[in-house]
Enzyme design. Structure first.
Site, PDB file in Angstrom:
ATOM      1  CB  SER A 290      22.912  30.238-132.841  1.00  0.00           C
ATOM      2  OG  SER A 290      21.706  30.647-133.487  1.00  0.00           O
ATOM      3  CG  ASP A 291      22.105  24.815-136.708  1.00  0.00           C
ATOM      4  OD1 ASP A 291      22.675  23.747-136.988  1.00  0.00           O
ATOM      5  OD2 ASP A 291      21.225  25.328-137.424  1.00  0.00           O
ATOM      6  CB  ALA A 292      17.654  26.772-137.101  1.00  0.00           C
ATOM      7  CB  ALA A 294      21.295  26.408-131.554  1.00  0.00           C
TER       8      ALA A 294
END
Ligand code: GLC
Length: 746
Positions: A290-292, A294
């Protein structure tokens, strides 16, 4: 092509997986970022917020930080609950790795990841600039250099390349990606994956790439970061997915899901994107992170009731690793035990992660070797030279009225602008491992090249203009070089700007300098295309310097002195005014293509063309093209053109080849870049350049995901930018031509 993993390695992974507990499997799916703890009674993120909005001074922040500790999550690692960390210090990485390998039940190594977007120690140009070199070999070399340097610090996984096509320069992250065109972005993507992943001569020489941000992040509404994204399937298939498709074809190991929703479904929990397209259709071998934060943000998106529900949806959708929220760690076990998530979901995610670690050699070489640690504290000459070459090839000459440039070596120059004397500003967004000692500012580079140069700060993107400095600068030099633009913080993440003209009072400073009557050269340092309508009208010479990395100062000085003939091109269109955004060359014609006639697709108060179009860039010499030939060779079109150096100095021309599908079952762009070629030419020299265009690449996907190759009339263009009119028409049939695979649509 050698197999990604040997049979023996696959067996090791399977044996490991079958011996792991559910907690240990979930531990692999958990990435921790190093957190700052203690010393204050609010979350660290809130501290940062308080400093950003002024509630906390920098000094107060520093005092608090002096008592804070860094939590490396050692206990969680010891319990086998961490699969990855974002740490870049080799000794610390080895210390944490030792816990994972020697103090846990199964000794599974950690994978350390980091945002190495345009270099590690030897920082080279930001992607929007380097893509403009139109030099895939160079792009590959710089990535390989970054891989070696980061691996020597324990980092075996780059959250790069960023492949977000972007057409709206109000979005600050245009700086991190390869521009507006899918063909150039795909060439960039392939080169970066090769450079990062392919040198297996030693485990010290390669890392895992992480393609980001999957997908459509560059199309956030109104250029506002993290905003919603809506687009038709045909736009998604023919533009935004193309660089990811190319990169996976090139062997990319991992992907990062994007923050945004796409047509109402956040990528983080989007099974069509993650499982159907990325894993099944493209065949991603590794894992998706995932992105940070997210996963947690899916609650804010309004797609998940709570964190557990967000975790369930993300895991089901095919998101294998959770960056920074610990939602998987705290919820997946219960979800599996309650039958809300099948064990096969966890097994697949864990297997993918273990296989990437195996592919990286981490099971056999988990530690950074003594001989590697510190190896790049002093940069090897070839790394410095490569950073310089990339910087020189990425700068773009936009205007040179009256051939003001190049400047004679004995000229009296007034160098103006705070940005010219600031090491931090040449580096660009997302560089975090560079050393000041390796940086050459524009002032330093220029002082070496021009002995009679004097420097006058005068001001910059922020704060007041120093009138006295400006007066002195106007009085001293026979020519004035003004280094203006944006600070690094004005582009990159969370840095959208609603007005992309020169920030602050820089235009007023330019007016003062121009009022001196002396020739003024504007050197831009910026992370996005700027709205330069006023500057283009008033300033006689403009060099787009972007953020070129540690060797920016030498590159700019070499170009301004003529030691290096500029050859960079624009990977993104520049507007005259902000209101033209989004602006890009490969747009449909519409039923009323823009013209000087009122009732066409245009503005009352702004030009309808880009100020500087995609592919544009000047040189100190001139090139002319002739003799465009297009030959139907069955499966390919053989395209050639002659390019001649009609000027007074040697240089490298960048010839671009475009096509137009004139009539199709969907409206198609007026131009699509399909290839490019460089030609080194001495004055008067002429060469023939070629483009072999596979017919199967001349089609498009429609909204139903079908790849269409439709017989009919095509226009083939060759030129030095996307507005070229040199064209040949050809009627084509695609009988028997292999198609690109259709996209599965929901
Ligand atoms: C950021 C960015 C992403 C980066 C990640 C880890 O929020 O969106 O590009 O890789 O966090 O730093």
């Amino acid at each position: 092509m050698t197999a990604r993993l040997t049979e023996e390695q696959r067996d090791r992974v399977e044996k490991l997986l079958s011996s792991m507990t559910l907690e240990e499997k979930i531990g692999q799916m958990n990435q921790e970022s190093v957190s700052i703890v203690g010393g204050f009674d609010v979350p660290f993120e809130q501290l940062i917020e308080m400093m950003t909005d002024g509630r906390l001074s920098k000094e107060e922040f520093q005092t608090i930080m002096s008592t804070a500790k860094t939590d490396y999550h050692e206990d969680a690692i010891r319990k086998g609950l961490v699969g990855s960390l974002m740490v870049q210090d080799p000794e610390k990485c080895n210390e944490l790795q030792r816990i994972a390998v020697e103090e846990t039940r199964l000794g599974i190594p950690l994978i350390f990841g980091l945002d190495v977007i345009h270099g590690f120690r030897s920082v080279y140009p930001i992607a929007i600039a380097e893509a403009g070199s139109f030099d895939p070999e160079l792009m590959e070399e710089t990535a390989s250099m970054a891989a070696r340097e980061s691996r020597a610090c324990g980092v075996a996984w780059h959250f790069a390349p960023m492949l977000d096509i972007a057409r709206d320069a109000r979005w600050g992250r245009v700086s991190e990606g390869p521009g507006e065109d899918p063909c150039l972005a795909s060439a960039f993507a392939r080169a970066k994956v090769r450079g990062l992943q392919n040198d297996h001569s030693s485990t010290d020489h390669y890392v895992a790439a992480c393609l980001k941000h999957f997908v459509g992040y560059g199309a956030v509404e109104s250029g506002k970061d993290y905003n919603t994204v809506s687009m038709a399937n045909h736009v998604l298939f023919n533009n935004y997915l193309e660089p990811f498709r190319a990169a996976v074809e090139e062997g990319a190991e991992t992907v990062m899901a994007s923050f945004n929703d796409l047509n109402g479904v956040p990528s983080t929990v989007n099974p069509w994107l993650l499982r159907t397209i990325m894993k099944k259709h493209f065949g991603l071998p590794g894992f998706i992170v995932s992105d940070a934060n997210a996963i947690k943000e899916c609650v804010a998106h309004g797609i998940a009731e709570d964190e557990a529900d967000a975790g369930r949806q993300a895991a089901e959708a095919g998101l294998d690793m959770d960056m920074g929220t610990e939602i998987y760690l705290h919820n997946l076990k219960k979800l599996v035990e309650e039958g809300k998530i099948s064990m096969s979901v966890v097994d697949d995610a864990c297997r993918r992660i273990l296989e990437v670690k195996m592919w990286l050699g981490l099971f056999d070489h988990p530690y950074t070797r003594e001989g590697e640690i510190g190896k790049y504290e002093t940069l090897p000459e070839e790394h410095v030279d490569l950073a310089l070459r990339s910087a020189e090839e990425s700068a773009v000459l936009l205007k040179n009225e009256g051939d003001i440039l190049p400047i004679a070596g004995d000229a009296k120059i007034s160098l103006v602008g705070n940005l010219a004397d600031d090491k931090e500003q040449i580096i660009g967004a997302w560089a975090m491992s560079w050393k000041e000692k390796d940086c050459v500012t524009i002032r330093e580079g220029m002082e070496k090249e021009f002995p009679k140069l004097r420097y006058f700060p005068c001001g910059g993107p922020e704060g007041e203009i120093n009138e006295a400095d400006a007066e002195e600068a106007c009085a001293y030099g026979d020519v004035i070089v003004a280094v203006l633009g944006e600070t690094v913080a004005m582009s990159g993440e969370a840095s959208s700007r609603a007005d992309i003209t020169l920030p602050g009072d820089q235009r007023q400073l330019l007016e003062k300098l121009l009022a001196s009557g002396k020739p003024v050269v504007l050197v831009l340092m910026n992370g996005r295309p700027l709205a330069l309508g006023w500057e283009a009208e008033h300033v006689p010479a403009i060099l787009e310097g972007w953020h070129l990395g540690i060797q920016m100062g030498n590159a700019i000085a070499h170009i301004l002195s003529g030691r290096k003939n500029p050859e960079g091109r624009l990977s993104s269109s520049f507007p005259a005014v902000t209101g033209q955004c989004p602006i890009y060359y490969n747009h449909p014609n519409t039923g009323r293509p823009a013209s000087n006639f009122k009732f066409t697709s245009r503005y009352l108060d702004a030009p309808f063309q880009a100020l500087y179009p995609f592919g544009f860039g000047l040189s100190y010499t001139t090139y002319t093209l002739r003799d465009l030939k297009v030959e139907d060779k069955g499966n390919v079109l053989g395209i050639s053109a002659k390019v001649k150096n009609t000027g007074k100095c040697s240089g490298r021309a960048t010839v671009q080849f475009y096509m137009q599908d004139v009539t199709a079952s969907l409206v198609r762009p007026i131009r699509e870049l399909k290839g490019f070629a460089k030609a080194e030419l001495a004055p008067g020299e002429e060469k023939t350049v070629f483009c072999s265009l596979e017919k199967k690449r001349m089609g498009f996907w429609n909204n139903q995901g079908e790849y269409r190759l439709e017989d009919g009339l095509f226009r083939i263009y060759a030129g030095q930018d996307s507005t070229t009119e040199m064209m040949q028409e050809i009627r084509l049939s695609f009988d028997g031509i292999e198609k690109e695979p259709d996209y599965p649509v929901i």
